[in-house]
Design an enzyme around this catalytic site. Structure first.
Site, PDB file in Angstrom:
ATOM      1  N   ASP A   1       0.869  -1.177   0.000  1.00 45.77           N
ATOM      2  CA  ASP A   1       0.000   0.000   0.000  1.00 45.77           C
ATOM      3  C   ASP A   1       0.913   1.236   0.000  1.00 45.77           C
ATOM      4  O   ASP A   1       1.718   1.399   0.919  1.00 45.77           O
ATOM      5  CB  ASP A   1      -0.866  -0.023   1.277  1.00 45.77           C
ATOM      6  CG  ASP A   1      -2.123   0.823   1.136  1.00 45.77           C
ATOM      7  OD1 ASP A   1      -3.127   0.501   1.805  1.00 45.77           O
ATOM      8  OD2 ASP A   1      -2.094   1.789   0.352  1.00 45.77           O
TER       9      ASP A   1
ATOM     10  N   GLU B   1      -6.888   3.042  -5.521  1.00 47.81           N
ATOM     11  CA  GLU B   1      -8.178   3.226  -4.852  1.00 47.81           C
ATOM     12  C   GLU B   1      -8.828   4.495  -5.387  1.00 47.81           C
ATOM     13  O   GLU B   1      -8.176   5.547  -5.447  1.00 47.81           O
ATOM     14  CB  GLU B   1      -7.948   3.347  -3.349  1.00 47.81           C
ATOM     15  CG  GLU B   1      -9.217   3.567  -2.577  1.00 47.81           C
ATOM     16  CD  GLU B   1      -8.966   4.231  -1.248  1.00 47.81           C
ATOM     17  OE1 GLU B   1      -8.087   5.104  -1.193  1.00 47.81           O
ATOM     18  OE2 GLU B   1      -9.616   3.867  -0.268  1.00 47.81           O
TER      19      GLU B   1
ATOM     20  N   HIS C   1     -10.127  -2.293   5.260  1.00 47.16           N
ATOM     21  CA  HIS C   1      -9.844  -1.602   6.529  1.00 47.16           C
ATOM     22  C   HIS C   1     -10.677  -0.331   6.697  1.00 47.16           C
ATOM     23  O   HIS C   1     -10.601   0.337   7.721  1.00 47.16           O
ATOM     24  CB  HIS C   1      -8.354  -1.250   6.558  1.00 47.16           C
ATOM     25  CG  HIS C   1      -7.990  -0.369   5.418  1.00 47.16           C
ATOM     26  ND1 HIS C   1      -7.985  -0.805   4.101  1.00 47.16           N
ATOM     27  CD2 HIS C   1      -7.693   0.931   5.380  1.00 47.16           C
ATOM     28  CE1 HIS C   1      -7.687   0.201   3.317  1.00 47.16           C
ATOM     29  NE2 HIS C   1      -7.518   1.274   4.060  1.00 47.16           N
ATOM     30  N   ASP C   2     -11.459   0.019   5.645  1.00 46.73           N
ATOM     31  CA  ASP C   2     -12.295   1.233   5.732  1.00 46.73           C
ATOM     32  C   ASP C   2     -13.777   0.902   5.849  1.00 46.73           C
ATOM     33  O   ASP C   2     -14.606   1.818   5.876  1.00 46.73           O
ATOM     34  CB  ASP C   2     -12.105   2.099   4.470  1.00 46.73           C
ATOM     35  CG  ASP C   2     -10.785   2.837   4.482  1.00 46.73           C
ATOM     36  OD1 ASP C   2     -10.258   3.129   3.398  1.00 46.73           O
ATOM     37  OD2 ASP C   2     -10.251   3.099   5.584  1.00 46.73           O
TER      38      ASP C   2
ATOM     39  N   ASP D   1      -2.869   4.502  -2.772  1.00 51.46           N
ATOM     40  CA  ASP D   1      -3.923   4.978  -1.868  1.00 51.46           C
ATOM     41  C   ASP D   1      -4.531   6.300  -2.362  1.00 51.46           C
ATOM     42  O   ASP D   1      -3.784   7.193  -2.785  1.00 51.46           O
ATOM     43  CB  ASP D   1      -3.293   5.204  -0.481  1.00 51.46           C
ATOM     44  CG  ASP D   1      -4.286   5.755   0.494  1.00 51.46           C
ATOM     45  OD1 ASP D   1      -5.240   5.050   0.808  1.00 51.46           O
ATOM     46  OD2 ASP D   1      -4.104   6.909   0.912  1.00 51.46           O
TER      47      ASP D   1
HETATM   48  O1  TEU Z   1      -9.132   6.165   1.816  1.00 46.13           O
HETATM   49  C1  TEU Z   1      -9.480   7.117   0.804  1.00 46.13           C
HETATM   50  C2  TEU Z   1     -10.822   7.726   1.061  1.00 46.13           C
HETATM   51  O2  TEU Z   1     -11.427   7.477   2.037  1.00 46.13           O
HETATM   52  C3  TEU Z   1     -11.281   8.759   0.076  1.00 46.13           C
HETATM   53  O3  TEU Z   1     -10.809   8.313  -1.173  1.00 46.13           O
HETATM   54  C4  TEU Z   1     -12.779   8.964   0.053  1.00 46.13           C
HETATM   55  O4  TEU Z   1     -13.420   8.220   1.015  1.00 46.13           O
HETATM   56  C5  TEU Z   1     -13.389   8.571  -1.277  1.00 46.13           C
HETATM   57  O5  TEU Z   1     -12.725   9.284  -2.292  1.00 46.13           O
HETATM   58  C6  TEU Z   1     -14.872   8.916  -1.277  1.00 46.13           C
HETATM   59  O6  TEU Z   1     -15.391   8.794  -2.577  1.00 46.13           O
HETATM   60  C7  TEU Z   1      -7.728   5.922   1.835  1.00 46.13           C
HETATM   61  C8  TEU Z   1      -7.439   4.811   2.820  1.00 46.13           C
HETATM   62  O7  TEU Z   1      -8.094   3.618   2.386  1.00 46.13           O
HETATM   63  C9  TEU Z   1      -7.931   5.239   4.179  1.00 46.13           C
HETATM   64  O8  TEU Z   1      -7.735   4.197   5.144  1.00 46.13           O
HETATM   65  C10 TEU Z   1      -7.122   6.454   4.601  1.00 46.13           C
HETATM   66  O9  TEU Z   1      -7.635   6.931   5.835  1.00 46.13           O
HETATM   67  C11 TEU Z   1      -7.237   7.563   3.543  1.00 46.13           C
HETATM   68  O10 TEU Z   1      -7.022   7.101   2.203  1.00 46.13           O
HETATM   69  C12 TEU Z   1      -6.162   8.620   3.794  1.00 46.13           C
HETATM   70  O11 TEU Z   1      -4.917   8.086   3.438  1.00 46.13           O
END
Ligand code: TEU
Ligand code: CA
Length: 570
Positions: free
Chosen positions: A99, A257, A330-331, A200
């Site tokens: 990651d 992501e 994890h989210d 990420d």
């Molecule tokens: O998450 C990204 C994230 O949450 C955003 O992209 C947003 O929610 C999304 O664009 C909504 O459409 C990543 C990681 O997975 C998360 O655990 C971290 O907290 C975050 O980035 C910050 O690094």
């Protein structure tokens, strides 16, 4: 026929390192803990692991705030531990996906310490700054983690942008030197032996630098910043540049992501030949059951969520690229709690969702603990939570807002991502085999009932069902590469689809009741014809109901128990 490659055939296991196995008794999972558990990974039958960030971090966002991209987080161990883990993984035929957080750094990164010291510091332009009065941020953008997206910086009398916490200042990708630095980081970890990256929050790396105010709804404290901070056109140029200047091996795996992207727009990132992402982690599953506020749970309508999403991703035209297949990460929260029924049908629903995930077209990412049916921590008190966003939003919603504390806590029990971060449950003893000392986040109190040891010993366990389904997928490559066709699309409870036209020349039929109520249906004529053509050859490959057999297909009406799932080879 789809081009065959390891990352399309692999079953990947996602590990939140902090919560997997503590090897040195500090209550925090670490890399040597993962080394210890490689035999378990082999028993499970997975082919690769994806770890959440392991770089040095003050852990404001548990690793998603990096203070040194070239070193390992103290709590997780040393670079020597990392090298030993990579070597052991490769010796055991396992690959490693890293990651990499490239949208921002920690505010404790040396670059940011320099950048914030003066406007003419050479690192100043690595980040995003804007003039503004101390009590008036440049615009009405919120942070994903509560509060404004702008933090005032006294030394330079200006604000810096942080889409996430104030300790995660966003990088300025219009600065070529910054991009060259990130390329060096990518090359460093490739030389270190990683087999792939998960970039990420990659859809955020370009922002509208004119910083327009977002549309602000009546009663909302902030505006809608999404149109200006995600999936901007320049994101594609940046990803292509990073990839083309660093990744030369055709075997290397690049995931990213991207929120706000669905199966009908993912081609913008994954279309073959674009050389951007091989797969894109979407937010379809993250959004399931999530109301107007991200802690509010709403009823899940099967058809418009699970069936629509899985079918949409599985039937993308081949040239539009490949997909990950996942329920949790994890989210999110725990799969069996958010999508299954962990109160009335914990085992049946966990197995049904396993059969669904592992019979799909795409690369399965199994989130640690889902393979034993771990559940949400429904008895957590507010002080048990560790996610910074919980307390930021508690202040906004409860202390400064009109949400009753009990409603907010209930919302956390249902929807907060700490539910998916409680320590792995290895054995039915105090500490659950995760750590000799008190863990960084409380264990789920049900670890005596739900744990690896008990389930390895029970042939009918969720864990052994996962092992069987993983092995089945490997031995029937049409489940990997075959096409996908859905039946009974409008059915409120049943999810029915076939897999065909794959390397093994066989046809497979999956029938799942994804509800806690009995279900029935008449087989549609087009499926009836295919079933009849297979005749007595049809055989059950796996089911979560031991007495299931293929003769059910020849009855006038199909009847299913709650969460009954069956995979049949036609
Ligand atoms: O998450 C990204 C994230 O949450 C955003 O992209 C947003 O929610 C999304 O664009 C909504 O459409 C990543 C990681 O997975 C998360 O655990 C971290 O907290 C975050 O980035 C910050 O690094
Ligand atoms: Ca430890």
């Amino acid at each position: 026929m789809t081009k065959q490659t390891w990352w399309k055939e692999a079953v990947v296991y996602q590990i939140y390192v902090r919560s997997f196995k503590d090897s040195n008794g500090d209550g925090i999972g670490d890399l040597r803990g993962i080394l210890e558990k490689i035999p378990y990974l082999k028993t499970l039958g997975v082919d690769a692991i994806y770890l959440n960030p392991v770089n040095k971090s003050p852990n404001d966002d548990f690793g998603y705030d990096i203070s040194d991209f070239y070193d390992i987080m103290d709590e997780f161990g040393t670079m020597a531990d990392f090298d030993e883990m990579i070597r052991a993984l490769h010796e055991n035929g396992l690959r490693f996906i890293m990651d990499l957080v490239i949208n921002h750094s920690s505010d404790e990164h040396p670059w940011f310490r320099e950048a914030r010291s003066s406007r003419d510091n050479p690192y100043h332009d690595y980040y995003i700054w804007k003039e503004g009065k101390e009590d008036r941020p440049p615009n009405n953008w919120p942070s994903f983690f509560g509060g404004s997206a702008w933090e005032y910086n006294e030394p330079t009398q200006e604000y810096y942008l942080h889409l996430f916490s104030r300790k995660q200042p966003d990088f300025n990708f219009s600065n070529q030197k910054l991009k060259e630095e990130l390329k060096e980081i990518i090359r460093f970890w490739i030389r270190r032996g990683v087999d792939g990256f998960r970039f990420d929050a990659v859809n955020h790396i370009a922002k509208d630098l004119s910083f327009p105010d977002g549309v602000q709804k009546e009663g909302d404290r902030y505006g809608d910043f999404m149109p200006y901070v995600q999936n901007m056109p320049l994101v594609h140029d940046y990803i292509r540049e990073l990839r083309q200047d660093t990744i030369t091996s055709p075997d290397f795996f690049v995931a990213g992501e991207a929120g706000g992207i669905g199966f009908d727009s993912a081609h913008l990132y994954t279309r073959e030949g674009k050389k951007e992402l091989d797969v894109l982690f979407h937010f379809d599953m993250h959004s399931i059951g999530r109301g107007r506020r991200d802690w509010i749970r709403i009823p899940v309508d099967l058809r418009s969520t699970i069936k629509r999403s899985f079918t949409g991703w599985a039937t993308r035209p081949e040239e539009e690229g490949w997909n990950p297949v996942f329920f949790s990460n994890h989210d999110t929260t725990r799969t069996v709690s958010r999508i299954g029924d962990d109160l009335n049908y914990p085992v049946e629903s966990a197995k049904a969702l396993c059969l669904l995930q592992l019979s799909q077209r795409g690369t399965p990412f199994i989130y640690y603990g889902d393979e034993i049916g771990m559940t949400n921590a429904r008895d957590f008190k507010l002080e048990d939570y560790r996610d910074a966003a919980v307390f930021n939003k508690y202040r906004e919603e409860v202390l400064e807002g009109d949400t009753p504390a009990a409603d907010y806590l209930e919302g956390l029990h249902n929807m907060n991502r700490d539910n998916a971060r409680t320590p792995m449950q290895w054995i039915p003893e105090p500490g659950a085999g995760f750590s000799e000392s008190s863990p960084w986040i409380p264990l789920n109190s049900n670890y005596r009932r739900i744990n690896v040891k008990a389930q390895l010993e029970n042939p009918a366990s969720v864990l052994n069902f996962f092992r069987s389904m993983i092995a089945l997928r490997k031995n029937h490559p049409t489940l990997i590469y075959g096409s996908f066709r859905e039946y009974l699309n409008e059915h409120e409870q049943l999810y029915v689809y076939t897999r065909q036209d794959g390397p093994d020349g066989r046809e497979y039929l999956a029938l799942l009741n994804l509800t806690s109520r009995p279900a029935e249906a008449v087989i549609p004529e087009d499926l009836r014809i295919r079933v009849n053509a297979s005749g007595s050859a049809a055989q059950v490959l796996l089911s979560n109901h031991p007495e299931a057999d293929a003769s059910l297909l020849f009855e006038k009406t199909l009847r299913f128990e709650p969460w009954e799932a069956v995979l049949i080879e036609l």
